[in-house]
Design a protein around this motif. Structure first.
Motif, mmCIF file in Angstrom:
data_model
loop_
_atom_site.group_PDB
_atom_site.id
_atom_site.type_symbol
_atom_site.label_atom_id
_atom_site.label_comp_id
_atom_site.label_asym_id
_atom_site.label_seq_id
_atom_site.Cartn_x
_atom_site.Cartn_y
_atom_site.Cartn_z
ATOM 1 N N THR A 63 2.197 -9.821 7.101
ATOM 2 C CA THR A 63 1.105 -9.281 6.293
ATOM 3 C C THR A 63 1.088 -7.770 6.477
ATOM 4 O O THR A 63 1.080 -7.283 7.607
ATOM 5 N N VAL A 64 1.116 -7.069 5.364
ATOM 6 C CA VAL A 64 1.039 -5.605 5.374
ATOM 7 C C VAL A 64 -0.374 -5.216 4.976
ATOM 8 O O VAL A 64 -0.892 -5.715 3.970
ATOM 9 N N GLU A 65 -0.993 -4.323 5.742
ATOM 10 C CA GLU A 65 -2.334 -3.851 5.396
ATOM 11 C C GLU A 65 -2.345 -2.326 5.380
ATOM 12 O O GLU A 65 -1.950 -1.681 6.347
ATOM 13 N N THR A 66 -2.794 -1.775 4.277
ATOM 14 C CA THR A 66 -2.924 -0.327 4.148
ATOM 15 C C THR A 66 -3.939 -0.060 3.038
ATOM 16 O O THR A 66 -4.086 -0.890 2.131
ATOM 17 N N ASP A 67 -4.615 1.081 3.124
ATOM 18 C CA ASP A 67 -5.622 1.341 2.073
ATOM 19 C C ASP A 67 -5.005 1.907 0.799
ATOM 20 O O ASP A 67 -5.706 2.355 -0.091
ATOM 21 N N MET A 68 -3.678 1.871 0.706
ATOM 22 C CA MET A 68 -2.971 2.248 -0.512
ATOM 23 C C MET A 68 -3.544 1.479 -1.706
ATOM 24 O O MET A 68 -4.003 0.346 -1.550
ATOM 25 N N THR A 69 -3.511 2.103 -2.882
ATOM 26 C CA THR A 69 -3.989 1.439 -4.085
ATOM 27 C C THR A 69 -2.819 1.118 -5.009
ATOM 28 O O THR A 69 -1.743 1.708 -4.903
ATOM 29 N N ASP A 70 -3.039 0.134 -5.867
ATOM 30 C CA ASP A 70 -2.063 -0.185 -6.916
ATOM 31 C C ASP A 70 -2.807 -0.040 -8.232
ATOM 32 O O ASP A 70 -3.617 -0.881 -8.595
ATOM 33 N N ILE A 71 -2.539 1.058 -8.931
ATOM 34 C CA ILE A 71 -3.292 1.328 -10.161
ATOM 35 C C ILE A 71 -2.514 0.837 -11.388
ATOM 36 O O ILE A 71 -2.650 1.381 -12.475
ATOM 37 N N GLY A 72 -1.709 -0.206 -11.136
ATOM 38 C CA GLY A 72 -0.843 -0.730 -12.189
ATOM 39 C C GLY A 72 0.573 -0.223 -12.039
ATOM 40 O O GLY A 72 1.408 -0.386 -12.922
ATOM 41 N N THR A 73 0.843 0.382 -10.897
ATOM 42 C CA THR A 73 2.087 1.108 -10.695
ATOM 43 C C THR A 73 3.177 0.287 -10.004
ATOM 44 O O THR A 73 4.346 0.634 -10.097
ATOM 45 N N GLY A 74 2.779 -0.741 -9.267
ATOM 46 C CA GLY A 74 3.779 -1.527 -8.554
ATOM 47 C C GLY A 74 3.723 -1.386 -7.042
ATOM 48 O O GLY A 74 4.648 -1.826 -6.340
ATOM 49 N N SER A 75 2.642 -0.819 -6.507
ATOM 50 C CA SER A 75 2.555 -0.614 -5.052
ATOM 51 C C SER A 75 2.726 -1.916 -4.272
ATOM 52 O O SER A 75 3.432 -1.956 -3.268
ATOM 53 N N TYR A 76 2.038 -2.975 -4.714
ATOM 54 C CA TYR A 76 2.156 -4.251 -3.988
ATOM 55 C C TYR A 76 3.628 -4.628 -3.809
ATOM 56 O O TYR A 76 4.057 -5.074 -2.744
ATOM 57 N N THR A 77 4.360 -4.477 -4.877
ATOM 58 C CA THR A 77 5.726 -4.990 -4.904
ATOM 59 C C THR A 77 6.656 -4.143 -4.054
ATOM 60 O O THR A 77 7.410 -4.673 -3.231
ATOM 61 N N VAL A 91 -19.660 3.348 5.372
ATOM 62 C CA VAL A 91 -19.198 3.193 3.989
ATOM 63 C C VAL A 91 -17.914 2.372 3.976
ATOM 64 O O VAL A 91 -16.966 2.693 4.686
ATOM 65 N N ARG A 92 -17.901 1.332 3.190
ATOM 66 C CA ARG A 92 -16.666 0.549 3.019
ATOM 67 C C ARG A 92 -16.315 0.526 1.537
ATOM 68 O O ARG A 92 -17.157 0.194 0.696
ATOM 69 N N LEU A 93 -15.085 0.876 1.242
ATOM 70 C CA LEU A 93 -14.603 0.833 -0.138
ATOM 71 C C LEU A 93 -13.581 -0.278 -0.276
ATOM 72 O O LEU A 93 -12.700 -0.419 0.584
ATOM 73 N N ILE A 94 -13.676 -1.021 -1.363
ATOM 74 C CA ILE A 94 -12.732 -2.109 -1.609
ATOM 75 C C ILE A 94 -12.211 -1.977 -3.036
ATOM 76 O O ILE A 94 -12.990 -1.990 -3.986
ATOM 77 N N ALA A 95 -10.913 -1.791 -3.163
ATOM 78 C CA ALA A 95 -10.315 -1.590 -4.494
ATOM 79 C C ALA A 95 -8.925 -2.218 -4.543
ATOM 80 O O ALA A 95 -7.921 -1.525 -4.635
ATOM 81 N N PRO A 96 -8.866 -3.563 -4.463
ATOM 82 C CA PRO A 96 -7.533 -4.189 -4.459
ATOM 83 C C PRO A 96 -6.813 -4.061 -5.799
ATOM 84 O O PRO A 96 -5.588 -4.030 -5.835
ATOM 85 N N TYR A 97 -7.564 -4.024 -6.887
ATOM 86 C CA TYR A 97 -6.947 -3.903 -8.218
ATOM 87 C C TYR A 97 -7.658 -2.799 -8.975
ATOM 88 O O TYR A 97 -8.884 -2.726 -8.979
ATOM 89 N N VAL A 98 -6.885 -1.942 -9.578
ATOM 90 C CA VAL A 98 -7.432 -0.833 -10.357
ATOM 91 C C VAL A 98 -6.729 -0.831 -11.709
ATOM 92 O O VAL A 98 -5.498 -0.808 -11.767
#
Ligand code: MOS
Length: 729
Positions: free
Chosen positions: A464-478, A235-242
């Motif tokens: 490059t930072v890689e983690t399965d963290m999500t950004d649900i409009g919260t600012g995680s990327y930043t 199973v692979r999940l991909i959710a770069p933008y939520v």
């Protein structure tokens, strides 16, 4: 990296990049439409067919039979999946009801079938031709009535007891000089996030890829595997933008499962978005509560006895809305009691929505505090200040890691002009408006979760930072880019952050406002390792090497970061793991909310005039994105106070106003002015980042401040939310 002693000084303390109000990195991608959401992956799967999910038109009973003939013959239809041909399905850890009904039906709009067709319109048209023959059973749809047989739920979030008691509440309350005993209610609420639940599914050699809107990647990978009976590795999940979640996307939901089943049956990728009117009943919601609060004080206002009992409803084996959680911590008082009861109902599944427990709990508690202050003839700010506690009042050996709630109250009162408030209701006018001010506080716990990340350094000196963290409009990327940039001494532009992919290291995910602090600490841990690896590669002493301006320096020797990676990329991966500091210390975040409202004296229309939140939440990683979180929470609090309510049809067992026309949330015109102040704090007990969460704090206490302001404006005390004009006249 194990975090089990308070943080000492570290590179984050430089605050050159962390702590600065950087714009969100993902902002331009989203506002220009470049960011692709789960339903828009034509790039990856150009041949996706469309799935349409239908749900049960009864709340409880059985499916006797389906008649699919007309639907199967409809134009464009590729396949239809029901429980009869779905294969054996397991149940996920985080779902109370099964995601695909059959033959039993557990709630209204529980998914019955997915129709897969060449176009969305064909799938929808065919779905309307499905005939279902039901056998209806009697259900329990009235939460209040079901409270008579309410049960003790299992430990809250698997950890906290349903009930607590300290001292002698009954005796102390009986002897209190001033007493308040009141019942408050909060209604069922729906998350109403912008992006609906949506997924695109594709199978390849027995392996499933899901582009999906989800907050918790690793949890959901596990539940997809469990439900479909396949290995997690497949199973692979991909959710770069939520596009928003508010808790509604913490878990696997029907969009993802039905897309996977439809794609397997059709032998083709399938995409599914749950249509808006389906979401409220098909997915999860915040359960309505009934809350009884008793507060007994001495004549000087000191609380001697406090009790908070809460009831909410859910399906059998479901979860309570734990409304008494904050009352265990918020105020001093030697005699205390809390209880949590679950009424078993056959309404749609209840689950977490932003600040689950505290948000509705504070809607009651903080009105009760206002009422108690009034009974005492005491200013409500002062009443809260004198009942502050610096230790866990149920367990006085346990201090708070930091608690500056009184500072929030004092600063807020000064900035808001609280001194101008007239304590006698109904006295202040502005033309036709009766004007009132209200205060309430918020407490939301600071949870910490293990979180891993990988950081790569290339020969251009880029990270490059890689983690399965999500950004649900919260600012995680930043904030994750800011963390890596600060740690490695590079400008923000040199850091690329990649999120939301289950092939990346497992993060804390986005939930319970633990994401920012935990996930940035995971990136911190990986960067500590990367600094070490860079120094070693260059033959420098890792203990003394300095990282700044894109360079690493040790004594006379100085290199660019790109030189360090000249031969090959340097990769470091680590996780932050939290010891028991959160048991030794109570970690919470605090806010004081001040609100001014106007109430039309003829129509009782309520308008917000001004709002101020003063927050104490540890180090603020990015004041701009943190402010956005808090004003978003304040806006949601306006909805909770004045608008949001799902109406239950108690005959049939469903939420009637299940779309954004009938379920109202605030719009810009409802919110004329908001201000947010963050106290300057660092909490070395929370993590190496010394930060805490703010995403849920922003909501906590807001609605009560509004209800209290309405009472100050009009003299009418409303204890049943939402506070609508019909309750004032
Ligand atoms: Mo939150 S309700 O844990 O997304």
């Amino acid at each position: 990296m194990k975090f089990d002693t308070p943080a000492t000084s570290n590179p984050i303390d430089q605050m050159k990049i962390v702590g600065q109000p950087h714009d969100r990195i993902d902002g331009p991608l989203k506002t220009t439409g470049i960011a692709r959401y789960a339903y828009e992956r034509h790039d990856a799967v150009p041949d996706a067919a469309y799935g349409f999910v239908i749900g049960s038109a009864i709340a409880k009973g059985r499916i006797r039979s389906f008649n699919l003939q007309a639907a199967e013959r409809a134009p464009g239809v590729l396949t239809i999946v029901t429980y009869l041909n779905a294969g054996k399905l397991g149940k996920g850890t985080y779902n109370t009801a099964r995601l695909l009904a059959g033959p039993e039906i557990q709630h209204y709009h529980q998914a019955l079938a997915i129709v897969v067709a060449e176009t969305f319109e064909q799938a929808r048209a065919a779905a309307m031709l499905i005939h279902v023959d039901y056998e209806r059973s009697v259900g329990a749809f009235d939460m209040k009535a079901a409270c008579d047989d309410a049960v003790v739920p299992p430990p809250i979030w698997g950890a906290d007891p349903a009930d607590t008691a300290v001292g002698d509440f009954a005796g102390a309350f009986a002897n209190a000089e001033v007493k308040l005993d009141a019942i408050y209610t909060t209604p069922d609420q729906t998350h109403a996030m912008m992006e609906p639940h949506a997924s695109t599914a594709a199978w390849n050699d027995g392996k499933l890829t899901l582009w999906t809107a989800n907050q918790m990647i690793a949890w959901t990978v596990g539940d997809v595997a469990k439900t479909l009976g396949i290995a997690k590795e497949n199973v692979r999940l991909i959710a770069p933008y939520v596009g928003g979640g508010f808790g509604g996307k913490l878990f696997l939901r029907a969009d993802a499962l039905m897309a996977a089943l439809g794609a397997r049956a059709a032998g083709r990728p399938v995409k599914v978005a749950l249509i808006r009117p389906f979401i409220a009943n098909n997915t999860v919601h915040r359960a309505a509560t009934i809350q009884r609060i008793r507060i007994g004080t001495a004549a000087d206002g000191r609380i001697k006895a406090i009790a908070h009992e809460t009831w909410s409803g859910d399906l059998p084996n479901g979860l309570p809305e734990a409304g008494a959680m904050q009352t265990r911590l918020l105020y001093a008082g030697a005699n205390r009691l809390t209880s949590t009861r679950l009424a078993v109902v056959d309404l749609p599944e209840a689950n977490a929505m932003r600040a689950p427990g505290e948000a509705p709990g504070l809607m009651a508690l903080e009105v009760a505090m206002d009422e108690a202050a009034q009974a005492l003839g005491m200013d409500p700010v002062e009443f809260r200040i004198i009942n502050d506690t610096q230790v866990d009042p149920e367990n006085p050996e346990r201090p708070f890691s930091q608690r500056n709630l009184n500072e929030c109250l004092r600063l807020g009162a000064e900035r808001f002009g609280w001194g101008k408030r007239n304590a006698t209701p109904g006295q202040v006018r502005d033309g036709r408006w009766l004007v009132g001010m209200g205060v309430a506080v918020g407490l939301r716990n600071n949870l910490v979760m293990k979180s891993a990340a990988r950081v790569r350094l290339n020969d251009s000196g880029n990270l490059t930072v890689e983690t399965d963290m999500t950004d649900i409009g919260t600012g995680s990327y930043t904030i994750l880019a800011q963390t890596a940039a600060e740690m490695m001494g590079v400008p923000l532009e040199r850091v690329m952050v990649r999120l939301g992919d289950s092939s990346f290291p497992v993060s804390a995910g986005s939930g319970g406002q633990w994401g920012a602090n935990s996930a940035s600490s995971g990136v911190y841990a990986a960067c500590v390792k990367l600094r070490h690896a860079v120094a070693e590669r260059l033959g420098l002493d890792p203990a003394t090497a300095q990282f700044s301006d894109g360079e690493v320096q040790d004594g006379e020797r100085r290199f660019t970061l790109g030189q360090a990676a000249a031969e090959s990329e340097i990769v470091a991966e680590d996780a932050i793991e939290f010891g028991d500091l959160d048991k030794q210390y109570q970690q919470s975040t605090f806010a004081a909310h001040f609100v001014e409202v106007g109430v039309d004296e003829a129509t009782a229309e309520i308008r917000i005039r001004r709002m101020l939140a003063v927050c104490a939440a540890g180090r603020i990683l990015n004041p701009k994105s943190a402010r956005s979180q808090v004003i978003g929470g304040m806006t949601m609090g306006v909805g909770a106070a004045l608008m949001e309510e799902m109406a239950v049809d108690k005959r049939i067992g469903f939420f009637v106003n299940h779309d954004l026309a009938g379920y109202e949330v605030p719009v810009h015109a409802d919110i004329p002015q908001q201000e947010v102040i963050f106290l300057e704090e660092n909490d070395p007990i929370s993590s190496p980042m010394k930060a805490k969460g703010v995403g849920e704090l922003g909501l906590c206490g807001v609605a009560a401040a509004i209800a209290n302001a309405v009472q100050n404006a009009t003299g009418v005390r409303v204890r049943d939310y939402p506070v609508t004009l019909d309750k004032l006249i």
